[in-house]
Structure formats: C-alpha cells, structure tokens
Design an enzyme around this catalytic site. Structure first.
Site, PDB file in Angstrom:
ATOM      1  N   CYS A   1      -5.142   1.724  -7.402  1.00 53.23           N
ATOM      2  CA  CYS A   1      -5.613   0.794  -5.388  1.00 53.23           C
ATOM      3  C   CYS A   1      -7.245   0.918  -5.384  1.00 53.23           C
ATOM      4  CB  CYS A   1      -4.798   0.644  -4.813  1.00 53.23           C
ATOM      5  SG  CYS A   1      -3.100   0.846  -5.822  1.00 53.23           S
TER       6      CYS A   1
ATOM      7  N   TYR B   1       4.609  -2.781  22.364  1.00 52.61           N
ATOM      8  CA  TYR B   1       3.755  -3.460  23.307  1.00 52.61           C
ATOM      9  C   TYR B   1       2.930  -2.964  24.215  1.00 52.61           C
ATOM     10  CZ  TYR B   1       2.527  -6.745  27.015  1.00 52.61           C
ATOM     11  OH  TYR B   1       2.189  -8.430  28.134  1.00 52.61           O
TER      12      TYR B   1
ATOM     13  N   SER C   1      -5.448  12.100 -11.314  1.00 49.96           N
ATOM     14  CA  SER C   1      -5.465  12.244  -9.739  1.00 49.96           C
ATOM     15  C   SER C   1      -6.427  11.092  -9.322  1.00 49.96           C
ATOM     16  CB  SER C   1      -5.283  13.610  -9.480  1.00 49.96           C
ATOM     17  OG  SER C   1      -3.731  13.423  -8.029  1.00 49.96           O
TER      18      SER C   1
ATOM     19  N   ARG D   1      14.310 -13.817  15.739  1.00 50.21           N
ATOM     20  CA  ARG D   1      15.022 -15.111  16.807  1.00 50.21           C
ATOM     21  C   ARG D   1      15.223 -16.533  16.346  1.00 50.21           C
ATOM     22  NH1 ARG D   1      11.749 -15.056  21.987  1.00 50.21           N
ATOM     23  NH2 ARG D   1      10.393 -17.165  21.156  1.00 50.21           N
TER      24      ARG D   1
END
Lengths: 445, 445
Positions: free
Chosen positions: B44, B422, B40, B438
């Site tokens: 990474c 934001y 375990s 967009r």
C-alpha cells in the site's frame, strides 16, 4: 387558545428543543426566555476566541434572537426566570432591561438552565480580574478585560478542560501562563500517568504547571497558595461547573447526582409536563449504568432535540453517554471515553489495562509520530471499558471508535478485529486502537 | 522429529501467521517460502514511494528475511512453490536463483499466495512500459523504468484505488496524467454521484479523466481506446486484482467467490491441516452475510494472525469485513464502508439514502471545509447499511465509526445518539456522520 411551551434557557438544549417543537407543532405557542444577551452559541469556542483563532464573539453564535423570532419562536433575551409554580402552571420572569417582573403561564415547560462555573468561597475570588468562563457574557467580560489591561501574567486555577484550553489561548497571546491545581495531576478524568503526559507537554510548551498546590486567595497582582505566591494580572477559574438547577429544586423537581435534574430516557423530569435537557440535568453512563453529570454541548444538543420531539407529541430517547471528551492543548491532542481506572473500580469492575505507543500514520510516511493509547477491559468478559489517548495531530478523533464500541458493548477481541480504515497517510495496518486492544487481550490471559 | 509448518508467501498474511506460530510453538519447525526478494512489506506504500513521499523502497519493508531468520523462521526468498501434494504432505519448490527444484514435506501448511493484478489479454499490455503494481518487485520495476525514462505522459488504465493513488503520484512527479476507465465512473465501490465528486476533484487538480472509454491496445508512445488515442510514455494497470489461488485449485482445495480460497472462521481451508489467509482467500461481509474477496493489507494481517494462532493449537476467529476502504487522491480524502446502493440492492435490502454536507470542524474555526457523507439505512429496521465520505483533510478516518457501527449492527438513530467526540478544532457539535444519520432517520419516515 392553543397550548404554550415555555423554554427556560436560550442555548443548545433550550433552543434545540424549541426549534424541533416549532417544526413539529405549528399550533404551539413557544416562548423562550434567556437571562443573557445571546442565544444558541458555542461556549466551547470561547478559548479559540480568546486565543485569536476566532476573530469575533458573534462568530460563536449559531442563531440570533432575531433568527429565532423569524422562525416563529417568541425569543426573549435578558429575561430571567426567578420562580417556577408547577401547581399554577406559571413562571415568574424578570425583564432585566426594565427591571419589571411578570408571570407567564405554560402548558409545557422545558428547563435548560445550564451550569455555572464552580467558584469557591475564597478571599478575592469575586474580584474584577477573576473570570469563570461558561457563557458568552463571561467571554465578553474576559475579552474586555484582556483588551483593556493586556495581562502579562495569567494564572489558571484548576486543571480541567476549559482551564487548560484557556491556558493555551493565553500562551498564544504571548502571556506568561501558570496552571495551579490542588490535585497531584491535571485533568482528573484521565488516569494519573496519562495526566502526567499532558503536564509534560504543557511544560514543554512553556506553561508553568504547579500541582498539589491549593489556592487560598487572590490578591492584587498575585494568587496566594498554600505553597507561596504566583504573580497574576488575570485569573481564570477552571474548576469545573455545577448544574444550575435552582429553579427545578425550588419547585420540588427531583435532583440527582451533583444536584443535576433527574430525567428519564425521554428527558421528562419528575414533574408532569416538565422536560429538561443539557448542562442542568444528569445522564446515564452507558458503561457503568450510573447517573452522571456530563455538561457538554454534544449532550445538550441531543437532549434538547429529544425533549423537543417528545414534548411535541413524538417519541425519541436519549440513551446516555460514554463519557467522551477531547481537547487540544498546544500541539497535544487528548481524548477519553468510557471509564478510567478510578471510575471502573468505583463501578465494581475488575479490569486489565494496556498502554501502547504506535504511530498515527504508517511509520515510513513523513510526519509519522507516536501516540499513546491506554485501554481498559473487564476481566473475564473482555468487554471494553474505556480508553484514553494522548498524541499529536490525527490522534484525537480515534476515540469515536471507542465511544461506538462502548455503546455496542464490544469486547477487546472484537475491537481488534474491526474493519478499520487503513491507508499509509492515515494509519498503520493495525490502527493504534487495535494495537491497544491486542495488548489488552494478551493481558486478559 | 518435531512437526514442520510450511508457509507459502512471505508478505503480511504469511509472515503474520509464521510469527505468531513461532511465539506459540517453539518446538515447531517453520519454513517460509517467498517467490520474490522481499518479505513483510507494505504494498500500500508503493504509490507514496513512486510519488516521492517515501524515499527508499526498503522503507516499505517491515521485516527482512534476515530478521525472520533471527526469529527462528527458515525464511527462503526466491523460492517458488510450483506444486502442492496434499496426500503426500509435500510441496514442490523451485529455487529461482539456482533453478533447482526440490520437495519439502509439511505437517501443517499455510497458504498466503496473495493476488495478482488483472491484466486483460489486449495487444501491447505485456509491453515494457506497462506496469501492474501489486508487490515490491513491481515497484522496483516501475521505479527503475521511471528513473531511466522519466515519463512525461502517464496513462492509468482503470479507476480503482491503486490506479488513482498512482495517478496522484505521477502528478506529484510533474507528469501529465490521464486516467482511462471503461466504466462511466471512477471507483466502482462508490455510488455514481460520489464517484463523480472524485472525478471532479481529480480534474480540478489537473488530471485528465476519460470515462466510458475502453482501452483496446497499447502501442509505442500511446494507448489506443475505442474513442481515440492517448499519448503514453508509461502505462499503469489499475484494474484491480484477482486472488492467486492456482496452487490451492490445483490441489483440489475449495475455491469460492472470484476464485478466492474458501476458509472458515478459523482460516481453515477445505483440506485438513491447511490454512489460508490474505489476498488469496475470501471473507464474509458482515452486513450482507455474503462471501467477498477483499484484498487489503488490514484483512491479510488479521487473517494471518488468526491462522497462526489456530495452527499453533490456539483459538481465534476472523469474523469478517465491512468493506472499509479509504484513500487520498490529491487533496481529496475518500472513504467507504458497508454496502453501496448496488451492493445493498444485490443483497436484497430495501433502503433509504441520505447525502449531507457538513464542515469537518466547527464552522467558525479557521480551515473549516465541507465534507460530503452519504448514508444508507435499511427500511423498517433503520439498520445502518453503509456510508461513503468524500472531503478535505480530517474526513476519512471518520469511516471507522461506520465500520464499528456496522459490526455492531447499530441503527441510524443509535448512530445519531453516539457520544462522539466534539471540540471546535476537530468537529462540530453534531459530527457529520450524525448529521447524515439524522437525515437518514428522517428519510425512514
């Protein structure tokens, strides 16, 4: 002669609409009227201007009146619209520089009149050193006051986002800062125990937080509350804002929640040929389905764009909001989206909650710190209803996953199985949001 | 006597399953067999151990064999499963410490045999100073080699994630680092021009990047390529991994893409009573619908958990992946989710692309820097197909919005209207993802 669009309000919602309409309909005459001296600015940046991270007020201006005029928009600052005649298709405008009033006809009208700070009718609240902070004129006034008098004792009245951001700003300036809020918690958009975490963090940074204490008056050098006095050279009003919908109301346009202008998905008001966008109008909450007044720059920009596309003959819709808000107060990041417990209850949801702590990055990496996530899920369906986050650097933008999942109507088991990004410098193998989703799933039974 | 679960493989997928099964079925006997010495752990994290950010190999271990035994799991390290007899319901196990082999019966079996680094059959590639890096034994060997010989010239063969992370790690150690890749770009999971941005950034940090150059052999002190020689005290293999499915294959269990074990949504293999999870098995790609081999810790943990719930009599499903991957290479953050152009074409999608640059935070805030976002959207429907991000700090976790939107099947106009967070220290009023959405919407016409 061609058609004329008149835009009332020169900030985000107004100028987004004007800019989009300019590109889509070169034939359209566009007149934009702004009461103040600045156009298209970031009001959200004001606390960072006051705190000294942003050096000049003009840095907050995205586009000047000259730039808009160069785009072919007849941009007029210091022009206040004082009357709206829908039948006659004209507005009455006062030129604030010359004091002259004139009428201006329109074929299409876009209302982007914004919001104004709540200012209760209490003795002294209209005083020289009492500042509401909503636009750049307010920022200019505040900055001038600060630079002239260098306040040592600053009192913020109200525990909302802008007030607390300004509390941080004055702490950065070296002032002694007190926040006074009549409610028993800061930031009422958070659940009480999450608001407590914010209060704890602010106190740890040296800000005095006085809760459950109502301001009664502002006097020379002090704020008077129902529990005593707080020394104050300068007072900031952080009591939220109210939609500035007087013009719409006077013209008989439908108003909705908290006096905000009612609009449909295309940002059309109840009056034909009249659009509205931004802080003056309401939105649909995508989780509760109820109308809400979410006066934020993100919403204003989107609604303005949608209105501009539609009034220029295109088609676009603004679907609504999920109630996302984030802020930074000292070293603490705070975020929320969706419904909190009170909102979920009011909307008629039965729900479970899960509150977890997890590290922002892999626990073995240098700089790993705990963040807190609270998540709400609907009983039965397991649908995600909302989340609140409080934590160190790297916490706050995680709320975007919540906003996206809420928009898509995902359940917490689906959130748990999202293919979220993992690398040790950025997250644990289970993102904190997924740890919260796992606990919410367990609470669903 | 009660039932016995045998788990083959002691890392994420194996031990997640064992742990969940332990909690859900106290009556079950659970034996977990691990070939190596560790259980375990975070593979990474190895680049950060080598680079010195993580100080001890044991820091990467989430749970030790002793901890699993204390949970009531019969955890045996240095036990290699060498044969699987499905008809007889038993595995043949070699105790690597004593060299003895024994048979162990099972009622339920969970295969979590992982993956192994690709190691081409080239002269010298089995040499002492050539390291594949997939598990902690590899990390131990690499670390011992590094500490004994203090390599000055390090060559990374292959331009995948782990190789480039190790390139950064050795740069941090002060080595001279060269990356050699036979393909014309780094990171083939990115589109070529986005891979170019990675190569540029690595070169700017002082890493030598040699592309379109095939390694032919490793000799004493150098790597031989089809274009010359590269000095090398130490060689890292960064050529990706292959599913370690030999045991399943030998037992006649169905294999799928790239030899990975085929599983259904419950992580059941083609053999009754046999589950599989993690790097040894395949997943469904939620955008293309095709099977893929995504050998990542996030997937392994989720699949292990799902297998554990199901084999213990519960019900859970692993829906699939969106191909999310992120990494940090020097100061650069890199992220992707969904399909890149080659993958979209292979899946039969017609699409448009949009590539934009935008600041990670409000442009007027100190520290605002440009990030690049490339977005793919399906022609006609406008469905989001994928995105790639390259940028400075604050870029990479934004891909989580993409992963969530891909899972929900959102179109780019819906992404544009998401209620993303934001505040000036964290984003512009339009998040860079929304700017990209967009532009993608504009490209759809």
């Amino acid at each position: 002669m061609g058609e004329r669009l008149v835009v009332v309000g020169g900030d985000a919602a107004g100028m987004a609409a004007a800019s989009v309409a300019r590109r889509r309909r070169p034939d359209l005459e566009i007149v934009a009227l702004e009461r103040g001296a600045w156009t298209s600015y970031s009001a959200c940046g004001i606390p960072y201007l006051i705190g000294g991270e942003v050096h000049a007020l003009d840095d907050l201006v995205a586009r000047t009146p000259e730039q808009f005029r160069a785009m072919g928009i007849d941009m007029r600052v210091a022009h206040d619209v004082v009357d709206l005649d829908l039948d006659g298709g004209q507005v009455t405008v006062r030129n604030l520089r010359h004091g002259r009033t004139f009428k201006l006809g329109f074929d299409l009208l876009h209302l982007a009149t914004g919001a104004r700070p709540n200012r209760p009718a209490l003795p002294g609240l209209d005083g020289k050193h009492v500042h509401g902070v909503q636009n750049l004129a307010d920022a200019r006034g505040l900055l001038d006051d600060v630079e002239a008098d260098r306040p040592r004792e600053v009192v913020v009245v109200g525990g909302g986002y802008i007030g607390l951001e300004l509390a941080e700003a004055f702490l950065r300036r070296g002032a002694s800062v007190t926040v006074v809020d009549r409610s028993p918690q800061l930031m009422e958009t958070l659940d009480p125990e999450i608001g407590d975490l914010v209060a704890q963090a602010m106190r740890a940074q040296g800000i005095t937080v006085r809760l459950g204490e109502a301001v009664q008056a502002v006097e020379e050098g002090r704020v008077v509350t129902d529990a005593g006095f707080v020394p104050a050279d300068l007072v900031i009003l952080g009591l939220g804002v109210v939609a500035d919908s007087d013009l719409a109301a006077q013209a008989g346009i439908d108003l909705g929640v908290k006096g905000a202008v009612v609009v449909d998905r295309q940002q059309r008001t109840s009056a034909p040929g009249v659009w509205a966008g931004g802080d003056c109008c309401q939105s649909v909450h995508l989780v509760s389905g109820a109308p809400v007044h979410q006066a934020l720059g993100t919403v204003a920009n989107k609604q303005g764009r949608v209105a501009g596309i539609n009034l220029a003959g295109g088609y676009a819709t603004f679907p609504g909001v999920t109630g996302t808000a984030i802020t930074r107060i000292c070293a603490l990041e705070i975020a929320r989206s969706g419904l909190n417990e009170a909102e979920a209850t009011a909307a008629g949801f039965a729900y479970v909650t899960a509150t977890i702590q997890a590290t922002t990055i892999a626990g073995y990496m240098p700089g790993a710190e705990q963040m807190t996530v609270k998540m709400l899920a609907e009983r039965g369906t397991g649908r995600l209803l909302g989340a609140q986050i409080v934590g160190p650097e790297g916490s706050v933008k995680r709320i975007d996953v919540v906003a996206t999942a809420l928009t898509a109507g995902l359940a917490v088991d689906e959130v748990m199985m999202l293919d979220l990004a993992y690398a040790p410098p950025y997250s644990s193998v289970w993102d904190p949001l997924q740890v919260a989703a796992r606990e919410a799933l367990a609470a669903l039974g």
